[in-house]
Motif scaffolding. Structure first.
Motif, PDB file in Angstrom:
ATOM      1  N   HIS A 193      19.267  66.407  47.243  1.00  0.00           N
ATOM      2  CA  HIS A 193      18.080  66.978  46.582  1.00  0.00           C
ATOM      3  C   HIS A 193      18.105  66.679  45.087  1.00  0.00           C
TER       4      HIS A 193
ATOM      5  N   HIS B 278      11.683  70.634  39.645  1.00  0.00           N
ATOM      6  CA  HIS B 278      13.065  70.673  40.133  1.00  0.00           C
ATOM      7  C   HIS B 278      14.020  71.246  39.094  1.00  0.00           C
TER       8      HIS B 278
ATOM      9  N   TRP C  38       5.506  74.688  46.794  1.00  0.00           N
ATOM     10  CA  TRP C  38       6.332  75.585  46.006  1.00  0.00           C
ATOM     11  C   TRP C  38       5.778  77.006  46.075  1.00  0.00           C
TER      12      TRP C  38
ATOM     13  N   ASP D  88      11.505  76.005  46.054  1.00  0.00           N
ATOM     14  CA  ASP D  88      11.055  74.727  46.609  1.00  0.00           C
ATOM     15  C   ASP D  88      10.952  74.878  48.130  1.00  0.00           C
TER      16      ASP D  88
ATOM     17  N   TRP E 291       9.572  72.307  50.047  1.00  0.00           N
ATOM     18  CA  TRP E 291       9.570  70.998  50.700  1.00  0.00           C
ATOM     19  C   TRP E 291      10.705  70.997  51.728  1.00  0.00           C
TER      20      TRP E 291
ATOM     21  N   HIS F 231      12.889  68.867  52.347  1.00  0.00           N
ATOM     22  CA  HIS F 231      14.158  68.320  51.832  1.00  0.00           C
ATOM     23  C   HIS F 231      15.010  69.402  51.137  1.00  0.00           C
TER      24      HIS F 231
HETATM   25 MN   MN3 Z   1      12.485  69.323  46.122  1.00  0.00          MN
END
Ligand code: MN3
Length: 199
Positions: free
Chosen positions: A27, A79, A128, A162, A164, A166
C-alpha cells in the motif's frame, strides 16, 4: 518541484496484527509511491510544476481535462493523511475538546462510530470515509469516491479511513466492515484528529 514519497510515521509492521506489514509494503511502497511517480510525470513542464500539493489539488478539482493530475495529487495527499490517521495502540474514544465536539455534533461517540462505519461500508467501490469540519463549523462524517477529498469541497479533514480494496484485501479479503471496526477500535489516531481540529 519534484514530490517525494513522505516517510511513514511508524514502521511497516507497527500496525500488526490489525494491518500486516505485507499490506503496508504494497500500500505504501507500491500504491502510494506510484501516485507520487505519476504526479511528477504529469506535472513536468506544466504551470503546476512549482505549486504545492494543495494548490495542485485545488487548481485541478472538477476539471475533466485535468482529472489525471487531480487523481494522483489527491491520492498522494489522501495516503499521507491516512497513515497519520492511524497509530500503534490507537483506537477507542477521543478525549478533551474533540470528544466534547463529537458528543455535541453527533449526539454521542457511539453514534459517530456508527455513522463513520456506515459511510465506509456504504461507499460503493473505491473511496474514503472521513471525519471533517464543515464550512458551518460542525463535525460531519462524509464519504468520497476514488481520489475525491474534503479539501475540494471546502471542508477540513480531521481523519480518514481508506476503503479501497488494496487497503484491506490481503488482511480482511471482502470483509470491509471488519476492517473498519478494527480501524475504529484499534488504530485511530485521535491526537492527529485533535491537532487538525485545532489548526
Ligand atoms: Mn489506498
Amino acid at each position: 518541484m519534484t514530490f517525494q514519497l513522505p516517510a511513514l510515521p511508524y514502521k511497516e509492521d507497527a500496525l500488526e496484527p490489525h494491518i500486516s506489514a505485507r499490506t503496508m509494503s504494497f500500500h505504501y511502497g507500491k500504491h502510494h509511491q506510484a501516485y507520487v511517480t505519476n504526479l511528477n510525470t504529469l506535472i513536468q513542464e506544466t504551470d503546476l510544476e512549482r505549486k504545492s500539493l494543495e494548490d495542485i489539488i485545488l487548481a485541478t478539482a472538477g476539471k475533466a481535462d485535468k482529472a489525471g493530475i487531480f487523481n494522483n495529487a489527491a491520492q498522494v495527499w489522501n495516503h499521507t493523511f491516512y497513515w497519520h490517521s492511524m497509530t500503534p495502540g490507537g483506537g477507542g474514544a477521543p478525549k478533551g475538546l474533540l470528544a466534547a465536539k463529537i458528543e455535541k455534533d453527533f449526539g454521542s461517540f457511539d453514534e459517530f462510530a456508527k455513522t463513520f462505519k456506515q459511510a465506509g461500508v456504504g461507499q460503493f467501490g473505491s473511496g474514503w470515509a472521513w471525519l471533517v469540519l464543515d464550512k458551518d463549523g460542525t463535525l460531519k462524517v462524509t464519504k468520497t469516491p476514488n481520489a475525491d477529498l474534503p479539501l475540494a469541497h471546502g471542508q477540513k479533514a480531521l481523519l480518514t479511513c481508506d476503503v479501497w480494496e488494496h487497503a484491506y484485501y490481503l488482511d480482511y479479503q471482502n470483509r470491509r466492515p471488519d476492517y473498519i471496526d478494527i480501524f475504529l477500535k484499534n488504530l485511530v489516531n485521535w491526537d492527529f484528529a485533535q491537532k487538525n481540529l485545532a489548526s
